[in-house]
Write a protein that holds these residues in place. Structure first.
Motif, PDB file in Angstrom:
ATOM      1  N   ASP A  91       0.830  -1.199   0.000  1.00  0.00           N
ATOM      2  CA  ASP A  91       0.000   0.000   0.000  1.00  0.00           C
ATOM      3  C   ASP A  91       0.866   1.250   0.000  1.00  0.00           C
ATOM      4  OD1 ASP A  91      -2.506  -1.277   0.107  1.00  0.00           O
ATOM      5  OD2 ASP A  91      -2.335  -1.564   2.269  1.00  0.00           O
ATOM      6  N   SER A  92       0.378   2.279  -0.652  1.00  0.00           N
ATOM      7  CA  SER A  92       1.050   3.577  -0.625  1.00  0.00           C
ATOM      8  C   SER A  92       0.830   4.241   0.730  1.00  0.00           C
ATOM      9  CB  SER A  92       0.495   4.475  -1.723  1.00  0.00           C
ATOM     10  OG  SER A  92      -0.880   4.771  -1.465  1.00  0.00           O
ATOM     11  N   ILE A  93       1.555   5.328   0.986  1.00  0.00           N
ATOM     12  CA  ILE A  93       1.383   6.057   2.245  1.00  0.00           C
ATOM     13  C   ILE A  93      -0.052   6.562   2.388  1.00  0.00           C
ATOM     14  CG2 ILE A  93       1.963   8.234   3.398  1.00  0.00           C
ATOM     15  CD1 ILE A  93       4.868   7.689   2.788  1.00  0.00           C
ATOM     16  N   SER A  94      -0.589   7.097   1.321  1.00  0.00           N
ATOM     17  CA  SER A  94      -1.963   7.615   1.396  1.00  0.00           C
ATOM     18  C   SER A  94      -2.964   6.489   1.646  1.00  0.00           C
ATOM     19  CB  SER A  94      -2.321   8.360   0.104  1.00  0.00           C
ATOM     20  OG  SER A  94      -2.223   7.495  -1.024  1.00  0.00           O
ATOM     21  N   ALA A  95      -2.703   5.325   1.060  1.00  0.00           N
ATOM     22  CA  ALA A  95      -3.601   4.194   1.281  1.00  0.00           C
ATOM     23  C   ALA A  95      -3.517   3.702   2.720  1.00  0.00           C
ATOM     24  CB  ALA A  95      -3.263   3.063   0.314  1.00  0.00           C
ATOM     25  N   LEU A  96      -2.318   3.736   3.308  1.00  0.00           N
ATOM     26  CA  LEU A  96      -2.143   3.311   4.691  1.00  0.00           C
ATOM     27  C   LEU A  96      -2.873   4.250   5.653  1.00  0.00           C
ATOM     28  CD1 LEU A  96       1.631   2.287   4.603  1.00  0.00           C
ATOM     29  CD2 LEU A  96      -0.324   0.745   4.898  1.00  0.00           C
ATOM     30  N   ILE A  97      -2.820   5.546   5.384  1.00  0.00           N
ATOM     31  CA  ILE A  97      -3.533   6.514   6.230  1.00  0.00           C
ATOM     32  C   ILE A  97      -5.037   6.299   6.130  1.00  0.00           C
ATOM     33  CG2 ILE A  97      -4.049   8.973   6.523  1.00  0.00           C
ATOM     34  CD1 ILE A  97      -1.172   9.569   5.770  1.00  0.00           C
ATOM     35  N   GLU A  98      -5.487   5.934   4.950  1.00  0.00           N
ATOM     36  CA  GLU A  98      -6.908   5.658   4.752  1.00  0.00           C
ATOM     37  C   GLU A  98      -7.324   4.354   5.457  1.00  0.00           C
ATOM     38  OE1 GLU A  98     -10.753   6.354   3.227  1.00  0.00           O
ATOM     39  OE2 GLU A  98      -8.977   7.648   3.155  1.00  0.00           O
ATOM     40  N   LYS A  99      -6.397   3.432   5.552  1.00  0.00           N
ATOM     41  CA  LYS A  99      -6.678   2.077   6.034  1.00  0.00           C
ATOM     42  C   LYS A  99      -6.621   1.964   7.556  1.00  0.00           C
ATOM     43  CE  LYS A  99      -5.062  -2.612   4.820  1.00  0.00           C
ATOM     44  NZ  LYS A  99      -4.047  -3.339   4.001  1.00  0.00           N
ATOM     45  N   TYR A 100      -5.708   2.760   8.182  1.00  0.00           N
ATOM     46  CA  TYR A 100      -5.463   2.618   9.620  1.00  0.00           C
ATOM     47  C   TYR A 100      -5.715   3.922  10.361  1.00  0.00           C
ATOM     48  CZ  TYR A 100      -3.261  -1.692   8.047  1.00  0.00           C
ATOM     49  OH  TYR A 100      -3.024  -2.917   7.463  1.00  0.00           O
ATOM     50  N   ASP A 101      -6.010   3.811  11.649  1.00  0.00           N
ATOM     51  CA  ASP A 101      -6.393   4.961  12.476  1.00  0.00           C
ATOM     52  C   ASP A 101      -5.138   5.648  13.029  1.00  0.00           C
ATOM     53  OD1 ASP A 101      -8.009   6.734  13.774  1.00  0.00           O
ATOM     54  OD2 ASP A 101      -8.760   5.332  15.276  1.00  0.00           O
ATOM     55  N   VAL A 102      -4.362   6.266  12.106  1.00  0.00           N
ATOM     56  CA  VAL A 102      -3.111   6.936  12.459  1.00  0.00           C
ATOM     57  C   VAL A 102      -3.110   8.341  11.837  1.00  0.00           C
ATOM     58  CG1 VAL A 102      -1.868   4.752  12.603  1.00  0.00           C
ATOM     59  CG2 VAL A 102      -1.863   6.016  10.432  1.00  0.00           C
ATOM     60  N   ASP A 103      -2.147   9.148  12.291  1.00  0.00           N
ATOM     61  CA  ASP A 103      -2.075  10.523  11.789  1.00  0.00           C
ATOM     62  C   ASP A 103      -1.165  10.658  10.581  1.00  0.00           C
ATOM     63  OD1 ASP A 103      -3.719  11.939  13.815  1.00  0.00           O
ATOM     64  OD2 ASP A 103      -2.206  11.150  15.180  1.00  0.00           O
ATOM     65  N   THR A 104       0.014  10.052  10.656  1.00  0.00           N
ATOM     66  CA  THR A 104       0.974  10.146   9.554  1.00  0.00           C
ATOM     67  C   THR A 104       1.655   8.800   9.345  1.00  0.00           C
ATOM     68  OG1 THR A 104       2.724  10.877  11.070  1.00  0.00           O
ATOM     69  CG2 THR A 104       1.466  12.604   9.923  1.00  0.00           C
ATOM     70  N   VAL A 105       2.268   8.653   8.180  1.00  0.00           N
ATOM     71  CA  VAL A 105       3.018   7.444   7.856  1.00  0.00           C
ATOM     72  C   VAL A 105       4.350   7.851   7.242  1.00  0.00           C
ATOM     73  CG1 VAL A 105       3.080   5.299   6.521  1.00  0.00           C
ATOM     74  CG2 VAL A 105       0.897   6.135   7.429  1.00  0.00           C
ATOM     75  N   ILE A 106       5.421   7.243   7.720  1.00  0.00           N
ATOM     76  CA  ILE A 106       6.743   7.427   7.122  1.00  0.00           C
ATOM     77  C   ILE A 106       7.322   6.049   6.832  1.00  0.00           C
ATOM     78  CG2 ILE A 106       7.180   9.643   8.258  1.00  0.00           C
ATOM     79  CD1 ILE A 106       8.933   8.158  10.286  1.00  0.00           C
ATOM     80  N   TYR A 107       8.439   6.047   6.079  1.00  0.00           N
ATOM     81  CA  TYR A 107       9.095   4.775   5.795  1.00  0.00           C
ATOM     82  C   TYR A 107      10.186   4.485   6.827  1.00  0.00           C
ATOM     83  CZ  TYR A 107       6.647   4.316   1.351  1.00  0.00           C
ATOM     84  OH  TYR A 107       5.669   4.162   0.390  1.00  0.00           O
ATOM     85  N   GLU A 108      10.585   3.232   6.895  1.00  0.00           N
ATOM     86  CA  GLU A 108      11.479   2.752   7.933  1.00  0.00           C
ATOM     87  C   GLU A 108      12.852   3.414   7.898  1.00  0.00           C
ATOM     88  OE1 GLU A 108      12.619  -1.624   9.839  1.00  0.00           O
ATOM     89  OE2 GLU A 108      11.814  -1.472   7.807  1.00  0.00           O
ATOM     90  N   ASP A 109      13.277   3.902   6.750  1.00  0.00           N
ATOM     91  CA  ASP A 109      14.595   4.542   6.682  1.00  0.00           C
ATOM     92  C   ASP A 109      14.630   5.880   7.419  1.00  0.00           C
ATOM     93  OD1 ASP A 109      13.049   5.984   4.898  1.00  0.00           O
ATOM     94  OD2 ASP A 109      14.274   5.541   3.135  1.00  0.00           O
ATOM     95  N   GLN A 110      13.484   6.370   7.872  1.00  0.00           N
ATOM     96  CA  GLN A 110      13.423   7.599   8.670  1.00  0.00           C
ATOM     97  C   GLN A 110      13.252   7.324  10.166  1.00  0.00           C
ATOM     98  OE1 GLN A 110      10.150   8.970   5.716  1.00  0.00           O
ATOM     99  NE2 GLN A 110      10.962  10.883   6.562  1.00  0.00           N
ATOM    100  N   LEU A 111      13.188   6.046  10.534  1.00  0.00           N
ATOM    101  CA  LEU A 111      12.881   5.674  11.906  1.00  0.00           C
ATOM    102  C   LEU A 111      13.955   6.135  12.891  1.00  0.00           C
ATOM    103  CD1 LEU A 111      11.207   4.131  14.042  1.00  0.00           C
ATOM    104  CD2 LEU A 111      12.415   2.050  13.350  1.00  0.00           C
ATOM    105  N   ASP A 112      15.222   5.885  12.584  1.00  0.00           N
ATOM    106  CA  ASP A 112      16.298   6.246  13.519  1.00  0.00           C
ATOM    107  C   ASP A 112      16.282   7.731  13.851  1.00  0.00           C
ATOM    108  OD1 ASP A 112      17.198   3.717  13.813  1.00  0.00           O
ATOM    109  OD2 ASP A 112      19.005   3.929  12.605  1.00  0.00           O
ATOM    110  N   GLN A 113      16.166   8.544  12.834  1.00  0.00           N
ATOM    111  CA  GLN A 113      16.155   9.994  13.046  1.00  0.00           C
ATOM    112  C   GLN A 113      14.986  10.407  13.927  1.00  0.00           C
ATOM    113  OE1 GLN A 113      15.960  12.244   9.405  1.00  0.00           O
ATOM    114  NE2 GLN A 113      15.764  14.211  10.454  1.00  0.00           N
ATOM    115  N   ARG A 114      13.843   9.781  13.694  1.00  0.00           N
ATOM    116  CA  ARG A 114      12.657  10.134  14.470  1.00  0.00           C
ATOM    117  C   ARG A 114      12.843   9.762  15.944  1.00  0.00           C
ATOM    118  NH1 ARG A 114       9.441  11.686  17.200  1.00  0.00           N
ATOM    119  NH2 ARG A 114       7.161  11.678  17.072  1.00  0.00           N
TER     120      ARG A 114
END
Length: 448
Positions: A91-114
């Motif tokens: 699923d794309s990021i927009s599809a994931l936001i539509e699918k799940y009760d969350v505010d934002t979606v990022i990819y795993e390569d941004q996890l460490d920085q976050r």
């Protein structure tokens, strides 16, 4: 697309139980695993706490919950060309936001920085964290685990509805087994039929490994060989099986005769267990102590075994001897939810009762509205458990061996329903028939 589960409500419940105002909660979802030395995938099942706050039943995801803002950020696996070739486009990021009760979606390569930008990172023992983060101390980790447990202990209406649907699927499957059983079949066929009936109704996974025990096999509490033939029409079959739907469990036990008709001895033991369950259900309401519910089952079992002549002596003396535990060795039930033996059975500081028949209680707390629990009394004739009572002169006097031998071929009887606790009682989610007259009529009609 399935309706979005309102898991944000669950996030709020966890935060309400966590005494903290800053930092983030970080959880890592389950990953796809493979058999040793192969590339064959194991069946995937999401980690329960992760599903509780995300509703994500897919592998490789993470979540970060900002405690102050209550912002929920889902972290998706980076799109990998090899994975796409084998498993298809995710699923794309927009599809994931539509699918799940969350505010934002990022990819795993941004996890460490976050995570590195967070003042403190709370996580659970099940989440293996690697990285240079300001992790919460062990005491805070324990507090988060308690917060999840207490939140999960009280179900939302939508969670109860899923458990109700799982119960309906499982109850219908139990009925099919009653209708289909016959001399010449075997436990394996019943097992396979239960899986089929669950799957065709939309529940592709079981909440636990099913128990299909005929005759004396039913005296083993978690019997799971499920391969014995059904050769005697008077034998009882104990089926303890429950489908899982959207990661929520059901847990139902029913007992029925192979030939469709209870013998007098089997009927007597069955009705005793049913009396145990009815007495316990009548006491289930908000504020009731779970060990008190269990005590009711023990006392009814004792009286019933005395009435049948299996036990003998003065009732209170027999109860004090704990001889009843040889016939009813387990607890009356447990929490039910995302796990079949769900979390929070023992609040912080509550210890187990070190007494036969009580030490195996999977739960010891006062019932509260929204708790979903099983009520599953039983009576079993297991030589391994009864032998020590017969060999001890202090307890052997309470057992009439002639009467014991008369009823021993019953094997074991357990009757289990799933209920929701309310302020003044309970709601039974389990619809499978359990009165002898209902079971015999159903089985007779199916063979007509």
């Amino acid at each position: 697309m399935s309706p979005k589960l309102p898991t944000r409500q669950n996030v709020q419940s966890v935060l309400n139980h966590l005494n903290s105002s800053e930092g983030v909660i970080y959880l890592k979802g389950q990953v796809m695993t493979e058999r040793d030395d192969t590339d064959v995938e194991q069946a995937f099942r999401q980690e329960s706490n992760f599903f509780y706050v995300t509703g994500v039943a897919e592998p490789g995801f993470h979540v970060i919950i900002d405690i102050a803002s209550q912002h929920i950020q889902l972290i998706a696996p980076v799109v990998n060309a090899d994975d796409v070739m084998w498993m298809g486009m995710p699923d794309s990021i927009s599809a994931l936001i539509e699918k799940y009760d969350v505010d934002t979606v990022i990819y795993e390569d941004q996890l460490d920085q976050r995570l590195q930008s967070s003042s403190v990172v709370y996580t659970l023992p099940t989440t293996k964290v690697t990285g240079n983060y300001n992790l919460a101390n062990l005491e805070q980790v324990a507090a988060l685990k308690v917060a999840f447990g207490e939140a999960r202990a009280v179900k939302k209406d939508w969670e109860i509805e899923i458990i109700r649907q799982a119960n309906k699927i499982s109850s219908d499957a139990h009925v099919k087994l009653m209708e289909s059983v016959e001399v010449g079949s075997n436990e394996a066929q019943l097992h396979a039929l239960f899986l089929y009936e669950s799957a065709r109704r939309g529940a592709f996974f079981q909440a636990y490994y099913p128990i299909m025990g005929v005759g004396m096999n039913a005296a083993t509490l978690h019997y799971n060989k499920n391969n014995a033939p059904l050769t005697n029409p008077s034998d009882l079959v104990l089926v303890d099986a429950g489908a899982e739907l959207d990661c929520y469990a059901s847990d139902i036990t029913r007992v029925f005769p192979v030939g469709g008709k209870f013998t007098p001895e089997a009927a007597a033991i069955y009705n005793l267990v049913l009396d145990m369950q009815k007495a316990c259900l009548a006491a289930c309401k908000a504020g009731s102590a779970w060990e008190y519910i269990h005590q009711i089952a023990v006392e009814v079992a004792c009286q019933g075994l005395l009435d049948l002549g299996i036990l003998q002596g003065e009732k209170q003396e027999v109860l004090d001897s704990d001889v009843v535990a040889a016939f009813y060795p387990h607890g009356i039930g447990h929490m039910l939810g995302l796990d079949v033996h769900d979390v929070a059975g023992y609040p912080t500081g509550v210890e187990r009762i070190d007494r036969p028949g009580y030490r195996y209680l999977r739960m010891r707390r006062n019932l509260a509205p929204g708790n979903v629990v099983t009520v599953e009394p039983g009576v079993y004739f297991c030589d391994f458990l009864i032998a020590p009572v017969l060999e001890d002169e202090k307890t052997s006097k309470y057992v009439n061996q002639e009467a014991l031998n008369k009823y021993k071929s019953t094997g074991g009887v357990r009757i289990e329903d799933n209920i929701v606790i309310t302020e003044d009682g309970y709601i039974n989610l389990t619809t499978a028939p359990k009165e002898i007259e209902e079971i015999e009529a159903l089985m007779t009609a199916s063979k007509a």
